[in-house]
Design a protein around this motif. Structure first.
Motif: not given
Length: 344
Positions: A287-301
């Motif tokens: 959480e401390a290092t996670a970026p904002l970036g939807y939906p790109a991060v959604h697709h990543l994980t």
């Protein structure tokens, strides 16, 4: 006298089943809620248009009144460098499942927005709600001309006023206690966290529109307070996650009842957009290092979360839940709706 919620949604009671994207909301769940006098929303988010169309047909053939929720697409929120940094950070998470997250592509999409709008304009439903932002005014007008009531999810008074200016028929006031994704229109610019009850009061005063209250509903007492605060109807999501008709996976259902899961937190680690879920080890690590970036991060994980679910690893899975998750019962969804309705 016709009640306001009946005029807005056509339901016998002011209890609404919130749309829970990703599989938790099923046509069977929406039907069960409607059969108990409530009103349910299908969750069109993440689904291809063909899957949404199939769900519409299933409910229409069964004569169930229902709504549909759409995610409003936004501009790209994350650049290649920041995305690549986080992808490399998550590489170790994916290796046990044979996933190469470090080289995953940056994907930004519109969640089949034009196709879903076309579907709902050619196959009108009683209600459509929007989350993550506001559609164009022409979209609101077109849906209303087709006979559809339009609602917008808001998390602040300013968002509610902007929705009212579009001519929507009502708003969903989502308090900070709500499980799953925050409906904020500006994830990159955090807004004050407002609890559901005061938010309902503020939005009702500011807009004079019907308000569906959402967030932290754990039982009949919550429903009574929210109606007294000015809500036209009250939405529940987490309370339905463990029911027989819920499509939530068993890992998720079990986690909601696990006494070792002691708190919910808001995290962007799984999808790049703030969302409330049960705290777990993945959130603690990233959480401390996670970026904002939807939906790109959604697709990543996404593949990681699917693999971890299949492997029975709840500490690598998004376990969306509102603050009242301890009250979520197993059993028929109709029992939940009947219990809430009886408290009115």
């Amino acid at each position: 006298m016709t009640e306001v919620w009946t005029e807005l949604l056509g339901s016998a009671t002011p209890i609404v089943a919130a749309p829970m994207a990703g599989g938790a909301t099923t046509p069977h769940l929406v039907s069960a809620v409607a059969g108990a006098g409530g009103f349910g929303f299908l969750a069109a988010g993440y689904q291809p248009v063909e899957a949404v169309a199939a769900e519409l047909r299933e409910l229409r053939d069964g004569g169930t009144p229902y709504g549909v929720n759409l995610f409003v697409p936004g501009p790209p929120e994350i650049g290649e460098a920041e995305f690549r940094r986080y992808a490399r950070e998550l590489a170790d998470e994916g290796r046990p499942y044979g996933l190469d997250l470090g080289t995953a592509p940056l994907i930004h999409d519109d969640d089949h927005w034009p196709e879903k709008l076309d579907l709902l304009l050619t196959n009108p439903v009683p209600a459509v709600s929007f989350t993550f932002g506001l559609p164009e005014k022409s979209v609101v007008a077109a849906l209303q001309r087709s006979g559809t009531r339009v609602l917008a999810t808001v998390t602040t008074v300013d968002e509610a006023r902007a929705a009212a200016e579009l001519g929507v028929d009502g708003v969903v006031a989502q308090g900070i206690e709500a499980g799953g994704h925050r409906g904020t229109h500006t994830p990159q610019r955090p807004t004050p966290a407002v609890s559901t009850e005061p938010l309902v009061r503020q939005v009702a005063r500011a807009t004079r529109l019907p308000v569906v209250a959402a967030g932290g509903v754990g039982g009949g007492e919550h429903v009574r307070r929210l109606i007294a605060a000015g809500a036209t109807a009250v939405a529940v999501g987490t309370l339905l996650l463990r029911t027989d008709e819920s499509g939530a996976n068993q890992l998720h259902k079990d986690a909601l009842a696990d006494p070792a899961r002691t708190e919910t937190v808001i995290t962007r680690a799984f999808t790049g957009r703030p969302a409330r879920g049960l705290r777990n080890a993945f959130i603690d690590r990233h959480e401390a290092t996670a970026p904002l970036g939807y939906p790109a991060v959604h697709h990543l994980t996404r593949a990681l979360r699917s693999a971890a679910t299949a492997a029975g690893q709840p500490d690598q899975v998004h376990l969306w839940a509102g603050t009242a998750y301890r009250n979520a019962p197993a059993g028929p969804a109709a029992d939940v709706i009947a219990g809430l309705s009886a408290a009115l």
